[in-house]
Design an enzyme around this catalytic site. Structure first.
Site, PDB file in Angstrom:
ATOM      1  N   ASP A   8       9.402  26.404 -20.050  1.00  0.00           N
ATOM      2  CA  ASP A   8      10.063  27.666 -19.756  1.00  0.00           C
ATOM      3  C   ASP A   8       9.542  28.137 -18.398  1.00  0.00           C
ATOM      4  OD1 ASP A   8      11.327  30.284 -20.156  1.00  0.00           O
ATOM      5  OD2 ASP A   8       9.276  30.973 -20.493  1.00  0.00           O
ATOM      6  N   ASP A  10       9.951  31.916 -16.728  1.00  0.00           N
ATOM      7  CA  ASP A  10       9.418  33.281 -16.707  1.00  0.00           C
ATOM      8  C   ASP A  10       8.456  33.514 -17.860  1.00  0.00           C
ATOM      9  OD1 ASP A  10      11.157  34.760 -14.521  1.00  0.00           O
ATOM     10  OD2 ASP A  10      12.508  33.463 -15.655  1.00  0.00           O
ATOM     11  N   ASP A 212       7.242  31.379 -24.095  1.00  0.00           N
ATOM     12  CA  ASP A 212       6.649  32.686 -24.393  1.00  0.00           C
ATOM     13  C   ASP A 212       7.591  33.658 -25.082  1.00  0.00           C
ATOM     14  OD1 ASP A 212       7.337  35.082 -21.944  1.00  0.00           O
ATOM     15  OD2 ASP A 212       8.239  33.098 -21.945  1.00  0.00           O
TER      16      ASP A 212
END
Length: 272
Positions: A8, A10, A212
């Site tokens: 991922d 960001d 996240d």
């Protein structure tokens, strides 16, 4: 040893200032030297990711739009999935009871109905930006995804409205605390990674992944080794309690973990 690493962007690979750290870039290069396939799996647009990739001098597959597109190392489309046109039409034209801003994505870019300069801060690294347009003028059959940005509590209420209107015709997820996404049914990073791994002759057990947010849930839960960031949404940690939690993106925790994994693969890892 894993043969593919999916990241991922960001809140995971990118630091809080939305840049890649030097240690992170160096570690990605080390993975390629070990013949480990790199994949960036993100909600960002492929046009933006191509620019970022071009600054790194790294070969990587791209899963963009939270799984709506997969691109090869050469930039060819390996997989595409758009919103059902009826779903896109409903979302774009309905008067939702929300203060959140609406953002529509297709192969031509990112579109919204008003100037929101604060949202561009997340794109300082690439310079990618939205185009202001009358959203209702966008052809519904060309929409890859739609997202709403705003206060989390407001978005939770909006999700209830969307679920009632769309029923089982779309996949809703939070890609961040302040961003609710409307995606094609069955579309997520995990399903896209399954398509890519099959294309490469790999299984998901051959993959590791880092994330996240709730849009990473399917990907992290399906691979051989899923790692959750220390700054992750609490809902993600609760949804995948069996997965290890590493450090904060601000400390380049992905690089810290991978350096240990490359140099001391048989020793236990500590994020400290």
């Amino acid at each position: 040893m894993a043969r593919l690493a999916a990241f991922d962007m960001d809140g995971t690979l990118l630091m809080p200032d939305h840049h890649l750290g030097r240690e992170t870039i160096a570690t990605l290069s080390r993975l390629r030297e070990r013949d480990i396939t790199l994949t960036f799996a993100t909600g960002r647009h492929v046009l933006e990711m191509r620019h970022i990739l071009g600054t790194l001098s790294l070969d990587a597959y791209l899963i963009t739009g939270n799984g709506t597109r997969i691109h090869s190392l050469e930039g060819d489309v390996l997989h595409r999935q758009d919103l059902d046109p009826q779903v896109a039409d409903t979302v774009m034209h309905h008067a939702w009871d929300t203060r959140a801003s609406m953002h529509v994505f297709n192969d031509n870019g990112w579109f919204t109905g008003q100037e929101i300069p604060a949202l561009l801060q997340a794109h300082v690294y690439s310079g990618f930006r939205y185009q202001v347009i009358d959203i209702k003028s966008i052809p519904a059959h060309q929409v890859t995804k739609i997202c709403f940005c705003g206060d989390h509590d407001d978005l939770i209420r909006l999700r209830i409205q969307l679920n009632e209107a769309l029923e089982e015709r779309a996949h809703l997820c939070f890609s961040a605390v302040d961003c609710l996404e409307v995606l094609p049914l069955g579309c997520n990073k995990g399903s896209a990674l399954a398509v890519l791994s099959n294309h490469l002759g790999l299984s998901l057990a051959d993959c590791m992944a880092f994330g996240d947010a709730m849009n990473d849930r399917e990907m992290l839960g399906s691979v051989g080794r899923g790692l959750i960031m220390g700054n992750a949404m609490p809902q993600l940690i609760a949804a995948l309690p069996h997965l290890s939690v590493i450090g904060h993106c601000g400390n380049q925790a992905v690089s810290h973990f991978l350096t240990h994994w490359l140099d001391n693969p048989h020793l236990p890892y500590s994020p400290e």
